[in-house]
Design a protein around this motif. Structure first.
Motif, PDB file in Angstrom:
ATOM      1  N   ASN A  62       0.848  -1.185   0.000  1.00  0.00           N
ATOM      2  CA  ASN A  62       0.000   0.000   0.000  1.00  0.00           C
ATOM      3  C   ASN A  62       0.888   1.241   0.000  1.00  0.00           C
ATOM      4  O   ASN A  62       2.057   1.182   0.356  1.00  0.00           O
ATOM      5  N   ILE A 105      -4.443   2.870  -0.176  1.00  0.00           N
ATOM      6  CA  ILE A 105      -4.248   2.963  -1.620  1.00  0.00           C
ATOM      7  C   ILE A 105      -3.318   1.818  -2.010  1.00  0.00           C
ATOM      8  O   ILE A 105      -2.250   1.649  -1.416  1.00  0.00           O
ATOM      9  N   ASP A 109      -4.750   1.231  -8.135  1.00  0.00           N
ATOM     10  CA  ASP A 109      -5.598   2.384  -7.854  1.00  0.00           C
ATOM     11  C   ASP A 109      -5.129   3.601  -8.654  1.00  0.00           C
ATOM     12  O   ASP A 109      -3.937   3.784  -8.905  1.00  0.00           O
ATOM     13  N   VAL A 133     -10.021   7.846  -4.566  1.00  0.00           N
ATOM     14  CA  VAL A 133      -9.903   6.719  -5.487  1.00  0.00           C
ATOM     15  C   VAL A 133     -11.332   6.296  -5.809  1.00  0.00           C
ATOM     16  O   VAL A 133     -12.109   5.983  -4.902  1.00  0.00           O
ATOM     17  N   ASP A 134     -11.699   6.335  -7.079  1.00  0.00           N
ATOM     18  CA  ASP A 134     -13.055   5.994  -7.510  1.00  0.00           C
ATOM     19  C   ASP A 134     -14.116   6.762  -6.721  1.00  0.00           C
ATOM     20  O   ASP A 134     -15.150   6.215  -6.339  1.00  0.00           O
TER      21      ASP A 134
END
Length: 158
Positions: A62, A105, A109, A133-134
Protein backbone atom coordinates in the motif's frame (compact mmCIF):
# COMPACT_ATOMS: atom_id res chain seq x y z
CA UNK A 1 -0.36 35.53 -15.70
CA UNK A 2 -1.11 32.48 -17.84
CA UNK A 3 -4.49 32.59 -19.49
CA UNK A 4 -4.99 28.84 -19.74
CA UNK A 5 -8.60 27.66 -19.61
CA UNK A 6 -9.71 25.59 -16.61
CA UNK A 7 -9.87 22.51 -18.87
CA UNK A 8 -6.17 22.72 -19.83
CA UNK A 9 -4.05 19.64 -19.12
CA UNK A 10 -0.33 18.99 -18.58
CA UNK A 11 1.39 15.73 -19.52
CA UNK A 12 4.47 14.46 -17.68
CA UNK A 13 6.86 16.54 -19.83
CA UNK A 14 4.93 19.73 -19.08
CA UNK A 15 4.82 18.88 -15.37
CA UNK A 16 8.62 18.51 -15.40
CA UNK A 17 8.95 21.95 -17.05
CA UNK A 18 6.74 23.54 -14.39
CA UNK A 19 8.13 22.04 -11.18
CA UNK A 20 11.42 20.60 -9.93
CA UNK A 21 10.56 17.06 -8.77
CA UNK A 22 12.08 14.22 -10.78
CA UNK A 23 12.16 10.41 -10.63
CA UNK A 24 11.96 8.75 -8.13
CA UNK A 25 10.04 11.49 -6.33
CA UNK A 26 7.91 12.85 -9.16
CA UNK A 27 4.62 11.51 -7.81
CA UNK A 28 1.94 12.80 -10.17
CA UNK A 29 1.41 11.50 -13.70
CA UNK A 30 -0.82 14.12 -15.33
CA UNK A 31 -2.45 17.41 -14.46
CA UNK A 32 -5.95 16.88 -15.82
CA UNK A 33 -7.18 20.45 -15.22
CA UNK A 34 -5.82 23.70 -13.89
CA UNK A 35 -6.85 27.29 -13.45
CA UNK A 36 -3.63 29.28 -12.86
CA UNK A 37 -3.58 30.95 -9.46
CA UNK A 38 -6.70 29.09 -8.35
CA UNK A 39 -6.74 25.30 -8.67
CA UNK A 40 -5.23 22.15 -10.13
CA UNK A 41 -6.40 18.56 -10.50
CA UNK A 42 -3.95 15.71 -11.08
CA UNK A 43 -3.85 11.93 -11.19
CA UNK A 44 -1.37 9.34 -10.04
CA UNK A 45 -1.71 5.79 -11.40
CA UNK A 46 -0.18 3.30 -8.97
CA UNK A 47 1.33 0.07 -10.28
CA UNK A 48 3.12 -2.63 -8.35
CA UNK A 49 6.34 -1.42 -10.02
CA UNK A 50 6.50 1.64 -7.72
CA UNK A 51 9.77 1.71 -5.77
CA UNK A 52 8.06 1.71 -2.35
CA UNK A 53 5.65 -1.24 -2.68
CA UNK A 54 8.14 -4.09 -2.03
CA UNK A 55 9.08 -2.51 1.31
CA UNK A 56 5.62 -1.23 2.27
CA UNK A 57 4.66 -4.07 2.63
CA UNK A 58 5.63 -7.27 0.86
CA UNK A 59 2.51 -9.12 2.04
CA UNK A 60 0.16 -6.09 1.89
CA UNK A 61 1.46 -3.47 -0.58
CA UNK A 62 0.00 0.00 0.00
CA UNK A 63 1.08 3.58 -0.59
CA UNK A 64 2.96 5.05 2.40
CA UNK A 65 1.50 8.18 3.96
CA UNK A 66 4.51 10.33 3.09
CA UNK A 67 4.12 9.40 -0.59
CA UNK A 68 0.45 10.39 -0.47
CA UNK A 69 1.36 13.72 1.15
CA UNK A 70 4.02 14.39 -1.49
CA UNK A 71 1.53 13.64 -4.30
CA UNK A 72 -0.86 16.14 -2.76
CA UNK A 73 1.92 18.72 -2.38
CA UNK A 74 3.01 18.32 -6.00
CA UNK A 75 -0.54 18.92 -7.15
CA UNK A 76 -0.87 21.91 -4.83
CA UNK A 77 2.27 23.63 -6.15
CA UNK A 78 0.91 23.32 -9.68
CA UNK A 79 -1.83 25.81 -8.68
CA UNK A 80 0.79 28.58 -8.91
CA UNK A 81 3.77 27.04 -10.75
CA UNK A 82 1.56 26.83 -13.86
CA UNK A 83 1.70 30.64 -13.93
CA UNK A 84 4.40 31.81 -16.34
CA UNK A 85 6.22 34.02 -13.82
CA UNK A 86 6.66 31.17 -11.31
CA UNK A 87 7.29 28.24 -13.67
CA UNK A 88 10.18 26.03 -12.55
CA UNK A 89 10.80 27.78 -9.22
CA UNK A 90 11.90 25.79 -6.17
CA UNK A 91 9.39 25.33 -3.38
CA UNK A 92 9.64 24.38 0.30
CA UNK A 93 7.13 23.09 2.82
CA UNK A 94 6.23 25.55 5.57
CA UNK A 95 3.46 23.55 7.21
CA UNK A 96 1.01 20.74 6.71
CA UNK A 97 -2.12 20.73 8.84
CA UNK A 98 -5.35 18.76 9.27
CA UNK A 99 -4.04 15.72 7.37
CA UNK A 100 -6.49 12.84 7.23
CA UNK A 101 -6.02 9.39 5.72
CA UNK A 102 -9.36 7.80 4.85
CA UNK A 103 -8.49 4.65 2.87
CA UNK A 104 -5.65 2.37 1.88
CA UNK A 105 -4.25 2.96 -1.62
CA UNK A 106 -3.02 -0.20 -3.36
CA UNK A 107 -1.46 -1.20 -6.69
CA UNK A 108 -3.96 -0.63 -9.51
CA UNK A 109 -5.60 2.38 -7.85
CA UNK A 110 -5.80 5.73 -9.65
CA UNK A 111 -5.59 8.63 -7.22
CA UNK A 112 -7.40 11.82 -8.26
CA UNK A 113 -6.05 14.89 -6.46
CA UNK A 114 -7.79 18.28 -6.28
CA UNK A 115 -5.92 21.33 -4.99
CA UNK A 116 -7.28 24.79 -4.24
CA UNK A 117 -5.06 27.84 -3.73
CA UNK A 118 -6.61 30.16 -1.14
CA UNK A 119 -3.81 32.73 -0.95
CA UNK A 120 -0.47 33.44 -2.65
CA UNK A 121 1.31 36.49 -1.26
CA UNK A 122 5.00 37.37 -0.97
CA UNK A 123 6.05 33.86 -1.92
CA UNK A 124 3.79 32.05 0.55
CA UNK A 125 1.07 29.80 -0.88
CA UNK A 126 -1.79 28.57 1.30
CA UNK A 127 -4.48 26.12 0.31
CA UNK A 128 -6.11 22.77 0.68
CA UNK A 129 -5.87 19.47 -1.16
CA UNK A 130 -8.00 16.36 -1.18
CA UNK A 131 -7.69 13.06 -2.99
CA UNK A 132 -9.92 10.14 -3.85
CA UNK A 133 -9.90 6.72 -5.49
CA UNK A 134 -13.05 5.99 -7.51
CA UNK A 135 -14.79 8.87 -5.73
CA UNK A 136 -13.96 7.50 -2.27
CA UNK A 137 -11.95 9.97 -0.11
CA UNK A 138 -8.33 8.91 0.37
CA UNK A 139 -6.23 11.71 1.89
CA UNK A 140 -6.60 15.43 2.53
CA UNK A 141 -4.81 18.31 4.20
CA UNK A 142 -4.07 22.02 4.35
CA UNK A 143 -0.71 23.14 2.99
CA UNK A 144 1.52 26.18 3.31
CA UNK A 145 4.38 26.23 0.81
CA UNK A 146 7.08 28.85 0.30
CA UNK A 147 8.77 29.92 -2.90
CA UNK A 148 12.18 30.96 -1.48
CA UNK A 149 13.20 33.10 -4.47
CA UNK A 150 10.11 35.29 -3.96
CA UNK A 151 10.09 35.16 -0.17
CA UNK A 152 13.71 36.37 -0.04
CA UNK A 153 12.70 39.63 -1.74
CA UNK A 154 10.65 40.51 1.34
CA UNK A 155 13.17 39.63 4.06
CA UNK A 156 14.53 42.58 6.02
CA UNK A 157 18.02 43.65 4.97
CA UNK A 158 20.62 44.38 7.64
Amino acid sequence: MSEAPAAATLDINAIIRHQRNRFPVLLIDRVTAFDPGKSATAIKCYTYNEWFFPGHFEDDPNVPGFVQIESLAQTFIMTFLCMDEYQGMKTSFVSIDKVKFKRKIVPGDVLTIEATLRSFKRGIAMGSVRSAVDGEPACSGDFVVAVPAILDRFKPRT
